[in-house]
Structure formats: structure tokens, C-alpha cells
Write an enzyme that holds these catalytic residues in place. Structure first.
Site, PDB file in Angstrom:
ATOM      1  N   THR A   1      18.430  42.684  -0.655  1.00 47.48           N
ATOM      2  CA  THR A   1      19.821  43.117  -0.541  1.00 47.48           C
ATOM      3  C   THR A   1      20.423  43.207  -1.941  1.00 47.48           C
ATOM      4  O   THR A   1      20.647  42.190  -2.599  1.00 47.48           O
ATOM      5  CB  THR A   1      20.617  42.145   0.343  1.00 47.48           C
TER       6      THR A   1
ATOM      7  N   GLY B   1      25.637  47.559   7.198  1.00 49.62           N
ATOM      8  CA  GLY B   1      24.834  47.517   5.978  1.00 49.62           C
ATOM      9  C   GLY B   1      24.169  46.167   5.812  1.00 49.62           C
ATOM     10  O   GLY B   1      23.762  45.543   6.797  1.00 49.62           O
ATOM     11  N   GLU B   2      24.042  45.711   4.557  1.00 48.37           N
ATOM     12  CA  GLU B   2      23.450  44.421   4.194  1.00 48.37           C
ATOM     13  C   GLU B   2      21.933  44.371   4.378  1.00 48.37           C
ATOM     14  O   GLU B   2      21.264  43.515   3.815  1.00 48.37           O
ATOM     15  CB  GLU B   2      24.051  43.264   5.010  1.00 48.37           C
ATOM     16  N   GLY B   3      21.365  45.258   5.214  1.00 50.44           N
ATOM     17  CA  GLY B   3      19.974  45.163   5.635  1.00 50.44           C
ATOM     18  C   GLY B   3      19.853  44.775   7.093  1.00 50.44           C
ATOM     19  O   GLY B   3      18.749  44.498   7.568  1.00 50.44           O
TER      20      GLY B   3
END
Length: 350
Positions: free
Chosen positions: A64, A317-319
């Protein structure tokens, strides 16, 4: 630049013969041919990427990348840029969405500070590779220099090289950076030659008036900087982000090292798009995790020729999407490795 040039030189097309051999192996499992659908596609692609018809599934890591954005000065986000370091600290404490979903998937999260406007103390799980304390405001000047863009890309390449040395089986991309949907929209608009309105959405949840303002700001940045769509580094440096550059490097490095890479949502795909524009074979190593709510994401996926695995209306998001998709990819690999053949099971084949 040397690390980038070396990675680009190493990227080869995925062997079509391995795709065929992997499908033949799947077709000999105790099931009608193709009956596990996209799980089979994921399995054969994973095998062909790694060059192993019985691929081992070891450690899975989501990187990230975090960076700040000068464009936030223009009021394009619902949140102030102070949220970027606050969320990085949340990642490191294990309390964010990506942490929860990565634990569920059996994946590790590594946070990479490539451009946060904050000085972090050395902390387990944090990789400090700061190129600058955020980008500059691309509505007024280039987001970064070409040299800064290359340096951030090379951070990602080096992490992929290290992942290969560690024996990591699969990597995922994630990001954190308040304001980063604006450079992502600018990137796809620059490459596709479309209007900013076609690829710009609400990001963190801005209202109608703020969305109109965001569209005008991004358009002003494109008009000022005039990024050259034939030169991915020019696009990245003029209207991109440091975390987007880091993701581009991770994707390039994964392709160079034959590591399957799971690309998260809109911002991550902006990085993957930069990588694909730099080398056409990169797209063969990418698994697109999901279809984001952000309207520009679909155009990005079409441009790189990637079919999203999931459609869950995600926009965090973030992964987070990468973590969820990793579990399905691993399931496909387990079918390839563990499901009995007709002969082993004593079942008559067609």
C-alpha cells in the site's frame, strides 16, 4: 533510470504454450471442461505467468503506497491532507479496511511511504522510501519532475525485486493519498483523449457543486501542463502522483520477475496503466481485482485489456479489492493443484 531500464528489458510475453498446457491439465480434472469458469482462467494465467504448471502458493503481500497531493489545495477532496498520515498510522496498527480483508485472505500488508508530507518514525510494516513530501499542485505547475517520477517508479521495482528474492507468490497493489482520484482522472483523460467529465467521479463523496469544481480544476491542470500521451513519464510527472508512480514500478517489477500482480481499484489502475503504456507485455501479468464505482476505472480497464474479477461497488482503495481477489485467485490455483484427475478418482471421462 538504470533500474527502470533493466526492468523494462526483462519483461517478456507470457508463454502461450503454458496457457494451453495449464488448460489441458484443468480439463483432466473431475468436472466438465470449463465448468469452473473464470476460476480456471485465473488458474491457467497464474501458472503461465509463473512458468509452473503446479504453482506453489506461498506468501501473499499487498503493498500500500502512500503519498500526498498538491492538488488538494484546490479543494477537490472532502478530507484534508492530514488524513493521509493518519490513515498510514491506522494501517500500521492493523485497523483499516485493507488490514481486515488482508487478514481474511491470509495476506500481509506492507505500507510504503513514497511521498507523504509527514515524518514517520521507523515502524514495523512501514517501508520509508520518501521521494518528496507530496506532489506539487498540478493546476499551477507540474506535479513532479521527471527525475522524481522515475525515482518513485524505481521504489516499486526494487520492492518487486525483493519480493522475488523472498519467494513471495503474489503481490497486490494498494494506495493512500487524499486527493488522488484527481491525478488518476487526469491520467486516463490524457491517454484516452476523452473529456475530464467522462472519467471524474465523487472520490471521497463530494457533492454536485464540488464535483463540478473538481472537473474544472483537473481540466485546468491538463490545459496548463499538456501531458504527451505518447510519453508515459511525461503524463506521470505532469499530472500524476508519487504513490501512483510507486504502483507503476511495482507492476513493472512484478512483470519483470514473473510475479502475478493483483491491481486494486481506480488509483491503483492508474499506476498499472502507466506501466502498461511503458511496456505492452505488462498487461499479461495483471489481475484486475474489481470494477470500481469511479467512472474512469472502466475506461482504464478497457485500455489495458483487463477483465475485473469482482464487482462489489467498492470505492475505498487501500488494496481492499486486491485482498478479496487474491482469495479467488488462490482458489483457482488450488483447483489446478489439488483437484483429482479422472484417472486418480476412478471416474469415467467423456
Amino acid at each position: 533510470m538504470e533500474l527502470l531500464e533493466s526492468a523494462l528489458a526483462k519483461i517478456q510475453p507470457v508463454d502461450e504454450a503454458l496457457l494451453t498446457e495449464a488448460q489441458a491439465k484443468l480439463d483432466n480434472k473431475t468436472k466438465p471442461p470449463g465448468s469452473l469458469g473464470l476460476l480456471e482462467e485465473m488458474a491457467r494465467r497464474f501458472a503461465a505467468i509463473t512458468g509452473d504448471l503446479s504453482p506453489k502458493m506461498g506468501k501473499k503481500v499487498i503493498f500500500t503506497f502512500a503519498g500526498d497531493h498538491g492538488i488538494v489545495e484546490e479543494g477537490v477532496s472532502l478530507f484534508p491532507k492530514e488524513v493521509t498520515p493518519q490513515m498510514v498510522l491506522n494501517f500500521l496498527r492493523g485497523g483499516a479496511g485493507v488490514n481486515v480483508l488482508a487478514r481474511h485472505a491470509g495476506a500481509e500488508v506492507r505500507v510504503v511511504d513514497v511521498g507523504v508530507d509527514y515524518d514517520f518514525e521507523p515502524t514495523e510494516g512501514l517501508i520509508i522510501r520518501k521521494i518528496a513530501k507530496g506532489t506539487r499542485n498540478f493546476a499551477k505547475e507540474s506535479a513532479m519532475t521527471r527525475e522524481e517520477a522515475v525515482a518513485a517508479i524505481e521504489v516499486g521495482i526494487a520492492l518487486a525485486d525483493r519480493a522475488k528474492a523472498e519467494g513471495i507468490s503474489m503481490v497486490g497493489t494498494g494506495e493512500m493519498g487524499i486527493g488522488n482520484t484527481s491525478p488518476s482522472s487526469a491520467i486516463i483523460a490524457a491517454f484516452a483523449g476523452c473529456s475530464v467529465r467522462e472519467v471524474t467521479h465523487r472520490g471521497t463523496g463530494i457533492g454536485d457543486q464540488a464535483l463540478e469544481h473538481k472537473i474544472k480544476v483537473i481540466q485546468a491542470g491538463l490545459d496548463l501542463n499538456r501531458p504527451n500521451p505518447e510519453d508515459p513519464l511525461d503524463v506521470l510527472s505532469k499530472v500524476g502522483g508519487l504513490e501512483i508512480a510507486g504502483i507503476a514500478g511495482l507492476v513493472l517489477g512484478a512483470a519483470a520477475n514473473r510475479i502475478p500482480v493483483v491491481v486494486d481499484g481506480f488509483i491503483s489502475t492508474a499506476g498499472a496503466l502507466i506501466a502498461c503504456e511503458m511496456h505492452p507485455n505488462v498487461r499479461e501479468y495483471i489481475f484486475a481485482a474489481h470494477n470500481s464505482v469511479e467512472i474512469g476505472h472502466q475506461m482504464m480497464l478497457q485500455r489495458i485489456g483487463a477483465k475485473p474479477i469482482l464487482d462489489l461497488q467498492l470505492r475505498l482503495g487501500e488494496g481492499t479489492g486486491a485482498a478479496l481477489a487474491m482469495g479467488l485467485i488462490e482458489a483457482g490455483v488450488k483447483v489446478l493443484n489439488e483437484m483429482a484427475t479422472f484417472e486418480e478418482a476412478g471416474v469415467a471421462s467423456s
